[in-house]
Write a protein that holds these residues in place. Structure first.
Motif: not given
Length: 280
Positions: A102, A104, A155, A192, A196, A203, A207, A225, A229
Protein backbone atom coordinates in the motif's frame (compact mmCIF):
# COMPACT_ATOMS: atom_id res chain seq x y z
CA UNK A 1 27.74 30.39 -7.98
CA UNK A 2 25.88 28.75 -5.08
CA UNK A 3 23.49 27.17 -7.56
CA UNK A 4 26.42 25.74 -9.51
CA UNK A 5 27.83 24.20 -6.32
CA UNK A 6 24.43 22.66 -5.50
CA UNK A 7 24.22 21.25 -9.01
CA UNK A 8 27.69 19.70 -8.80
CA UNK A 9 26.83 18.21 -5.41
CA UNK A 10 23.94 16.30 -7.01
CA UNK A 11 26.09 14.66 -9.67
CA UNK A 12 27.12 11.54 -7.64
CA UNK A 13 23.50 10.73 -6.80
CA UNK A 14 22.33 10.99 -10.40
CA UNK A 15 25.28 8.95 -11.67
CA UNK A 16 24.75 6.28 -9.00
CA UNK A 17 21.04 6.00 -9.86
CA UNK A 18 21.13 6.16 -13.67
CA UNK A 19 24.70 5.69 -14.87
CA UNK A 20 27.23 8.33 -15.90
CA UNK A 21 25.94 9.79 -19.17
CA UNK A 22 22.22 9.25 -18.58
CA UNK A 23 22.58 10.57 -15.05
CA UNK A 24 24.21 13.79 -16.25
CA UNK A 25 21.57 14.23 -18.96
CA UNK A 26 18.74 13.85 -16.47
CA UNK A 27 20.40 16.18 -13.98
CA UNK A 28 20.87 19.05 -16.41
CA UNK A 29 17.52 18.62 -18.18
CA UNK A 30 15.55 18.65 -14.92
CA UNK A 31 17.53 21.40 -13.18
CA UNK A 32 17.66 23.74 -16.17
CA UNK A 33 13.92 23.39 -16.70
CA UNK A 34 13.20 24.80 -13.25
CA UNK A 35 14.87 28.05 -14.33
CA UNK A 36 12.41 28.54 -17.17
CA UNK A 37 8.64 28.75 -17.40
CA UNK A 38 7.16 25.69 -19.07
CA UNK A 39 3.59 24.43 -18.96
CA UNK A 40 4.38 21.18 -20.77
CA UNK A 41 5.43 18.06 -18.89
CA UNK A 42 9.05 17.05 -18.76
CA UNK A 43 9.47 13.48 -19.99
CA UNK A 44 12.27 11.49 -18.36
CA UNK A 45 13.31 8.12 -19.74
CA UNK A 46 14.90 6.19 -16.90
CA UNK A 47 17.11 3.09 -17.24
CA UNK A 48 15.44 0.05 -15.69
CA UNK A 49 11.89 1.47 -15.64
CA UNK A 50 9.07 0.32 -17.94
CA UNK A 51 7.98 3.72 -19.22
CA UNK A 52 8.83 7.40 -19.06
CA UNK A 53 8.32 9.49 -15.96
CA UNK A 54 6.54 12.82 -16.39
CA UNK A 55 7.13 15.85 -14.19
CA UNK A 56 5.43 19.20 -14.00
CA UNK A 57 7.66 22.26 -13.88
CA UNK A 58 7.31 22.62 -10.12
CA UNK A 59 9.74 22.43 -7.24
CA UNK A 60 7.50 19.81 -5.61
CA UNK A 61 7.59 17.36 -8.52
CA UNK A 62 11.33 17.69 -8.93
CA UNK A 63 11.87 17.25 -5.18
CA UNK A 64 9.83 14.04 -5.22
CA UNK A 65 11.77 12.82 -8.25
CA UNK A 66 15.00 13.53 -6.34
CA UNK A 67 13.82 11.75 -3.19
CA UNK A 68 12.17 8.69 -4.71
CA UNK A 69 14.21 7.91 -7.82
CA UNK A 70 17.54 9.72 -7.49
CA UNK A 71 18.49 9.34 -3.81
CA UNK A 72 16.11 6.35 -3.52
CA UNK A 73 14.82 7.07 -0.05
CA UNK A 74 12.85 3.79 0.03
CA UNK A 75 15.80 1.55 -0.85
CA UNK A 76 15.74 -1.33 1.61
CA UNK A 77 19.01 -3.08 0.82
CA UNK A 78 20.93 -0.64 3.01
CA UNK A 79 19.30 -2.16 6.11
CA UNK A 80 20.25 -5.56 7.55
CA UNK A 81 16.62 -6.14 8.52
CA UNK A 82 15.56 -6.07 4.87
CA UNK A 83 16.91 -9.61 4.29
CA UNK A 84 13.89 -11.01 6.11
CA UNK A 85 11.52 -8.83 4.10
CA UNK A 86 12.89 -10.13 0.80
CA UNK A 87 12.88 -13.69 2.15
CA UNK A 88 9.20 -13.36 3.09
CA UNK A 89 8.46 -11.84 -0.33
CA UNK A 90 10.02 -14.83 -2.10
CA UNK A 91 8.24 -17.24 0.24
CA UNK A 92 4.85 -15.71 -0.56
CA UNK A 93 5.51 -15.99 -4.27
CA UNK A 94 6.60 -19.63 -3.88
CA UNK A 95 3.25 -20.29 -2.17
CA UNK A 96 1.31 -18.60 -4.99
CA UNK A 97 0.54 -15.56 -2.82
CA UNK A 98 0.86 -12.14 -4.41
CA UNK A 99 2.26 -9.66 -1.85
CA UNK A 100 0.37 -6.36 -1.63
CA UNK A 101 2.08 -3.02 -1.02
CA UNK A 102 0.00 0.00 0.00
CA UNK A 103 1.29 3.42 -0.96
CA UNK A 104 -0.68 5.92 1.12
CA UNK A 105 -0.01 9.41 -0.13
CA UNK A 106 1.11 8.46 -3.64
CA UNK A 107 1.47 12.03 -4.96
CA UNK A 108 2.52 11.63 -8.64
CA UNK A 109 3.32 7.92 -8.38
CA UNK A 110 7.10 7.90 -8.10
CA UNK A 111 7.26 6.05 -4.77
CA UNK A 112 4.96 3.37 -6.22
CA UNK A 113 7.11 3.17 -9.32
CA UNK A 114 10.23 2.61 -7.21
CA UNK A 115 8.55 0.00 -5.00
CA UNK A 116 7.18 -1.84 -8.03
CA UNK A 117 10.68 -1.95 -9.46
CA UNK A 118 12.00 -3.39 -6.18
CA UNK A 119 9.13 -5.91 -5.85
CA UNK A 120 8.14 -6.61 -9.46
CA UNK A 121 5.65 -9.38 -8.66
CA UNK A 122 3.77 -7.48 -5.96
CA UNK A 123 0.48 -5.65 -6.37
CA UNK A 124 0.71 -1.94 -5.57
CA UNK A 125 -2.39 -0.16 -4.26
CA UNK A 126 -1.69 3.56 -4.34
CA UNK A 127 -3.93 6.25 -2.82
CA UNK A 128 -3.81 9.97 -3.56
CA UNK A 129 -6.45 12.64 -2.71
CA UNK A 130 -5.50 15.48 -5.07
CA UNK A 131 -7.05 15.16 -8.53
CA UNK A 132 -4.19 16.83 -10.41
CA UNK A 133 -1.60 14.69 -8.65
CA UNK A 134 -3.75 11.61 -9.25
CA UNK A 135 -4.01 12.29 -12.98
CA UNK A 136 -0.22 12.47 -13.29
CA UNK A 137 0.13 9.44 -11.01
CA UNK A 138 -1.96 7.37 -13.43
CA UNK A 139 0.19 8.55 -16.32
CA UNK A 140 3.44 7.71 -14.54
CA UNK A 141 2.23 4.24 -13.52
CA UNK A 142 0.54 3.29 -16.81
CA UNK A 143 3.43 1.02 -17.80
CA UNK A 144 2.81 -1.24 -14.78
CA UNK A 145 -0.57 -2.35 -16.10
CA UNK A 146 -2.60 -4.50 -13.71
CA UNK A 147 0.21 -4.64 -11.16
CA UNK A 148 -0.92 -1.27 -9.81
CA UNK A 149 -4.35 -0.23 -8.54
CA UNK A 150 -4.63 3.58 -8.35
CA UNK A 151 -7.29 4.84 -5.93
CA UNK A 152 -8.42 8.46 -5.79
CA UNK A 153 -9.12 9.28 -2.16
CA UNK A 154 -7.53 9.31 1.27
CA UNK A 155 -6.59 6.65 3.79
CA UNK A 156 -8.39 7.05 7.12
CA UNK A 157 -9.45 5.13 10.21
CA UNK A 158 -12.96 4.57 8.82
CA UNK A 159 -14.70 4.70 5.47
CA UNK A 160 -16.72 7.67 4.26
CA UNK A 161 -15.50 11.08 3.15
CA UNK A 162 -12.93 13.64 4.26
CA UNK A 163 -12.07 17.14 3.14
CA UNK A 164 -8.82 18.56 1.87
CA UNK A 165 -8.23 21.16 4.58
CA UNK A 166 -5.61 23.22 2.78
CA UNK A 167 -6.44 23.18 -0.97
CA UNK A 168 -4.12 26.13 -1.58
CA UNK A 169 -1.09 24.22 -0.27
CA UNK A 170 1.61 22.88 -2.56
CA UNK A 171 0.96 19.59 -4.33
CA UNK A 172 3.04 17.63 -1.81
CA UNK A 173 1.50 19.13 1.34
CA UNK A 174 -2.26 18.50 1.17
CA UNK A 175 -3.85 17.64 4.52
CA UNK A 176 -7.20 15.89 4.98
CA UNK A 177 -9.60 15.83 7.91
CA UNK A 178 -13.22 15.64 8.95
CA UNK A 179 -15.23 18.83 8.68
CA UNK A 180 -18.11 20.52 6.96
CA UNK A 181 -18.75 19.09 3.51
CA UNK A 182 -17.30 21.21 0.73
CA UNK A 183 -18.05 19.49 -2.54
CA UNK A 184 -15.02 20.76 -4.41
CA UNK A 185 -12.62 19.58 -1.69
CA UNK A 186 -14.33 16.37 -0.53
CA UNK A 187 -12.69 13.02 -1.30
CA UNK A 188 -13.60 9.39 -0.47
CA UNK A 189 -11.96 7.90 2.61
CA UNK A 190 -10.82 4.29 2.84
CA UNK A 191 -9.48 2.17 5.67
CA UNK A 192 -6.39 0.04 5.17
CA UNK A 193 -8.70 -2.98 5.19
CA UNK A 194 -10.84 -1.42 2.42
CA UNK A 195 -7.76 -0.96 0.26
CA UNK A 196 -6.47 -4.46 0.95
CA UNK A 197 -9.80 -5.97 -0.06
CA UNK A 198 -9.43 -4.36 -3.47
CA UNK A 199 -6.32 -6.49 -3.94
CA UNK A 200 -7.86 -9.60 -2.41
CA UNK A 201 -5.90 -9.74 0.87
CA UNK A 202 -6.58 -9.01 4.54
CA UNK A 203 -3.46 -6.97 5.32
CA UNK A 204 -0.58 -5.31 3.49
CA UNK A 205 2.82 -6.92 3.14
CA UNK A 206 4.39 -3.44 3.15
CA UNK A 207 2.77 -0.07 3.73
CA UNK A 208 4.29 3.33 2.95
CA UNK A 209 2.61 6.28 4.69
CA UNK A 210 3.19 9.93 3.83
CA UNK A 211 -0.12 11.60 4.63
CA UNK A 212 0.76 14.96 6.17
CA UNK A 213 -0.39 14.36 9.75
CA UNK A 214 -3.41 12.13 9.04
CA UNK A 215 -1.52 9.22 10.61
CA UNK A 216 -2.83 10.54 13.92
CA UNK A 217 -6.31 9.50 12.84
CA UNK A 218 -5.25 6.45 10.82
CA UNK A 219 -3.69 4.71 13.83
CA UNK A 220 -6.40 5.72 16.31
CA UNK A 221 -8.53 2.61 15.60
CA UNK A 222 -9.06 -0.29 13.17
CA UNK A 223 -5.36 -1.16 13.19
CA UNK A 224 -5.54 -4.96 13.31
CA UNK A 225 -3.68 -5.05 10.00
CA UNK A 226 -0.47 -3.94 11.76
CA UNK A 227 -0.07 -7.41 13.27
CA UNK A 228 0.48 -8.99 9.84
CA UNK A 229 2.40 -6.16 8.16
CA UNK A 230 6.10 -6.89 7.54
CA UNK A 231 7.26 -3.31 7.06
CA UNK A 232 5.85 0.15 7.75
CA UNK A 233 7.58 3.12 6.13
CA UNK A 234 6.22 6.36 7.53
CA UNK A 235 7.00 10.06 7.56
CA UNK A 236 6.12 11.71 10.87
CA UNK A 237 5.03 15.33 10.93
CA UNK A 238 5.52 16.65 14.45
CA UNK A 239 8.17 19.02 13.14
CA UNK A 240 5.64 20.78 10.89
CA UNK A 241 2.54 20.28 13.09
CA UNK A 242 3.84 21.11 16.59
CA UNK A 243 1.82 19.94 19.62
CA UNK A 244 -0.90 18.33 17.51
CA UNK A 245 0.19 14.85 18.56
CA UNK A 246 -0.04 13.33 15.09
CA UNK A 247 2.54 10.64 15.96
CA UNK A 248 1.17 9.57 19.33
CA UNK A 249 -1.45 7.07 18.17
CA UNK A 250 1.10 5.57 15.78
CA UNK A 251 3.62 4.83 18.53
CA UNK A 252 0.87 3.64 20.86
CA UNK A 253 -0.19 1.15 18.21
CA UNK A 254 3.15 -0.19 16.96
CA UNK A 255 4.64 -0.46 20.46
CA UNK A 256 2.42 -3.51 20.96
CA UNK A 257 4.41 -5.45 18.36
CA UNK A 258 8.08 -6.41 17.96
CA UNK A 259 9.41 -3.83 15.50
CA UNK A 260 12.93 -2.62 14.79
CA UNK A 261 12.96 1.12 14.04
CA UNK A 262 15.42 2.87 11.74
CA UNK A 263 15.20 6.55 10.84
CA UNK A 264 16.68 7.30 7.43
CA UNK A 265 16.19 10.76 5.97
CA UNK A 266 12.56 11.75 6.50
CA UNK A 267 11.31 8.16 6.73
CA UNK A 268 10.99 5.90 9.76
CA UNK A 269 11.39 2.26 8.69
CA UNK A 270 9.59 -0.17 11.03
CA UNK A 271 10.63 -3.79 10.45
CA UNK A 272 8.35 -6.38 12.05
CA UNK A 273 10.37 -9.12 13.74
CA UNK A 274 8.53 -12.23 12.57
CA UNK A 275 11.02 -14.55 14.29
CA UNK A 276 9.75 -13.72 17.76
CA UNK A 277 7.38 -16.42 18.99
CA UNK A 278 3.85 -15.13 18.89
CA UNK A 279 4.56 -12.58 16.14
CA UNK A 280 2.27 -13.00 13.17
Amino acid sequence: MNRLYRLIAKVPNYVRAFGFWRGLQLLFSSESRLLRKHDSLLECRLPGYPNSVFLRNTVSDHAIFWQCLVTQQYRLEKFSQSARVFESYRSKLANNQRPVILDCGGNIGLSSLYLANMFPEATIVVVEPDKENFSLLEKNLAGLGGAVLPVWGAVWSEGGYVNIKNPQAGSSAFQVGKGEVQVENTVPAYTVEDLCRRAGVDSPFIIKIDIEGAQGELFSRNCEWVEDCHLIMIELDDWVLPWQGTSRSFFSCVSQYPFDYILSGETLFCFHDKNIQGAA
